[in-house]
Design a protein around this motif. Sequence first.
Motif, short mmCIF file in Angstrom:
data_model
loop_
_atom_site.label_atom_id
_atom_site.label_comp_id
_atom_site.label_asym_id
_atom_site.label_seq_id
_atom_site.Cartn_x
_atom_site.Cartn_y
_atom_site.Cartn_z
N ILE A 37 1.07 -1.25 -0.01
CA ILE A 37 0.09 -0.01 0.00
C ILE A 37 0.99 1.11 0.16
CG2 ILE A 37 -1.79 1.28 1.21
CD1 ILE A 37 -2.90 -1.43 2.06
N LEU A 38 2.10 1.35 0.76
CA LEU A 38 2.97 2.39 0.73
C LEU A 38 3.61 2.59 -0.60
CD1 LEU A 38 4.86 2.03 4.30
CD2 LEU A 38 3.46 4.03 3.23
N GLU A 45 2.26 9.18 -6.73
CA GLU A 45 2.72 10.26 -6.70
C GLU A 45 3.96 10.70 -7.89
OE1 GLU A 45 1.87 13.41 -5.10
OE2 GLU A 45 -0.02 12.17 -4.64
N SER A 46 4.61 9.28 -7.98
CA SER A 46 5.65 9.79 -8.86
C SER A 46 5.92 8.92 -10.19
CB SER A 46 7.00 9.21 -8.03
OG SER A 46 6.93 7.90 -7.74
N SER A 47 5.09 7.91 -10.34
CA SER A 47 5.33 7.06 -11.63
C SER A 47 4.07 6.17 -12.02
CB SER A 47 6.47 6.10 -11.51
OG SER A 47 6.41 5.32 -12.45
N PRO A 48 3.31 6.85 -12.88
CA PRO A 48 1.99 6.09 -13.36
C PRO A 48 2.31 4.87 -13.66
CG PRO A 48 2.03 8.36 -14.05
CD PRO A 48 3.38 8.11 -13.50
N ARG A 49 3.43 4.67 -14.67
CA ARG A 49 3.75 3.35 -15.06
C ARG A 49 4.06 2.29 -14.03
NH1 ARG A 49 9.68 2.82 -17.20
NH2 ARG A 49 9.88 0.84 -16.50
N PHE A 50 4.77 2.71 -13.08
CA PHE A 50 4.95 1.68 -11.57
C PHE A 50 3.65 1.41 -10.88
CE2 PHE A 50 9.66 3.12 -11.56
CZ PHE A 50 10.08 2.20 -12.70
N HIS A 51 2.86 2.36 -10.89
CA HIS A 51 1.76 2.60 -10.11
C HIS A 51 0.49 1.33 -10.83
CE1 HIS A 51 -2.40 4.06 -9.26
NE2 HIS A 51 -1.99 4.06 -7.95
N GLN A 52 0.48 1.42 -12.16
CA GLN A 52 -0.28 0.72 -13.02
C GLN A 52 0.21 -0.76 -12.72
OE1 GLN A 52 -3.12 2.00 -13.72
NE2 GLN A 52 -3.84 -0.02 -14.33
N GLN A 66 -8.28 -3.04 -4.92
CA GLN A 66 -9.57 -3.11 -3.85
C GLN A 66 -9.43 -2.03 -2.75
OE1 GLN A 66 -10.76 -6.79 -1.62
NE2 GLN A 66 -12.25 -5.69 -0.42
N TRP A 67 -8.23 -1.95 -2.27
CA TRP A 67 -7.94 -0.86 -1.37
C TRP A 67 -7.75 0.39 -2.08
CZ3 TRP A 67 -7.42 -0.22 3.59
CH2 TRP A 67 -6.75 0.96 4.01
N GLN A 68 -7.47 0.61 -3.34
CA GLN A 68 -7.32 1.97 -3.93
C GLN A 68 -9.08 2.35 -4.02
OE1 GLN A 68 -4.59 2.45 -6.98
NE2 GLN A 68 -5.91 3.75 -8.17
N GLN A 69 -9.76 1.61 -4.44
CA GLN A 69 -11.19 1.79 -4.80
C GLN A 69 -12.11 2.10 -3.70
OE1 GLN A 69 -12.06 2.35 -7.98
NE2 GLN A 69 -10.14 2.12 -8.57
N SER A 70 -11.95 1.20 -2.57
CA SER A 70 -12.77 1.51 -1.46
C SER A 70 -12.23 1.49 -0.14
CB SER A 70 -13.84 0.15 -1.74
OG SER A 70 -13.14 -1.06 -1.49
N HIS A 71 -11.05 1.59 -0.13
CA HIS A 71 -10.30 1.38 1.22
C HIS A 71 -10.77 0.18 2.23
CE1 HIS A 71 -7.57 4.75 0.62
NE2 HIS A 71 -8.57 5.38 -0.03
N THR A 72 -11.00 -0.95 1.65
CA THR A 72 -11.61 -2.04 2.49
C THR A 72 -10.67 -2.92 2.22
OG1 THR A 72 -12.95 -2.70 0.34
CG2 THR A 72 -13.96 -1.05 2.31
N ILE A 73 -10.74 -4.15 3.03
CA ILE A 73 -10.17 -5.55 2.75
C ILE A 73 -11.04 -6.53 3.25
CG2 ILE A 73 -7.68 -4.65 3.65
CD1 ILE A 73 -8.24 -5.87 6.21
N ARG A 74 -10.90 -7.74 2.49
CA ARG A 74 -11.58 -9.05 2.71
C ARG A 74 -11.63 -9.17 4.32
NH1 ARG A 74 -8.61 -10.79 -1.49
NH2 ARG A 74 -8.36 -12.66 -0.25
#
Length: 126
Positions: A37-38, A45-52, A66-74
């Motif tokens: 997550i970190l 913030e720095s690299s859309p390529r690595f983020h994707q 899932q975390w990025q969309q809703s900040h939830t976990i199973r």
Amino acid sequence: MRQQIKHWLLISFGWLCVLLAVLGALLPLLPTTPFLILALACFAESSPRFHQMLLNHRWFGPPLHQWQQSHTIRRTVKFKAMLLIVISFAISILMLWGRPALQLMLVALCLLLLGCVFRLKESEPD
């Protein structure tokens, strides 16, 4: 110049977090998900390529998405995380037998971590 330094620091820290997450997948006492997550936040913030790249990863991608969309976990992930926290802290407390101050500190830290994980929102059951 400052922006470029920030950019490279975020990418470097992101890759360090990915490395620690991979180690966490292999070592039972090192957490994987918080480091991922970190890393995701650093790369956002720095690299859309690595983020994707992280979001599209075969193993790590779905929980990160899932975390990025809703900040939830199973719920199962939450339960496993809490179980690992209890087991690892129990072993550490037993290893420090005869040192009550350190044992109490570990109990307090364990309760703090359990509280943080407990407060995470759970996703709706499938």
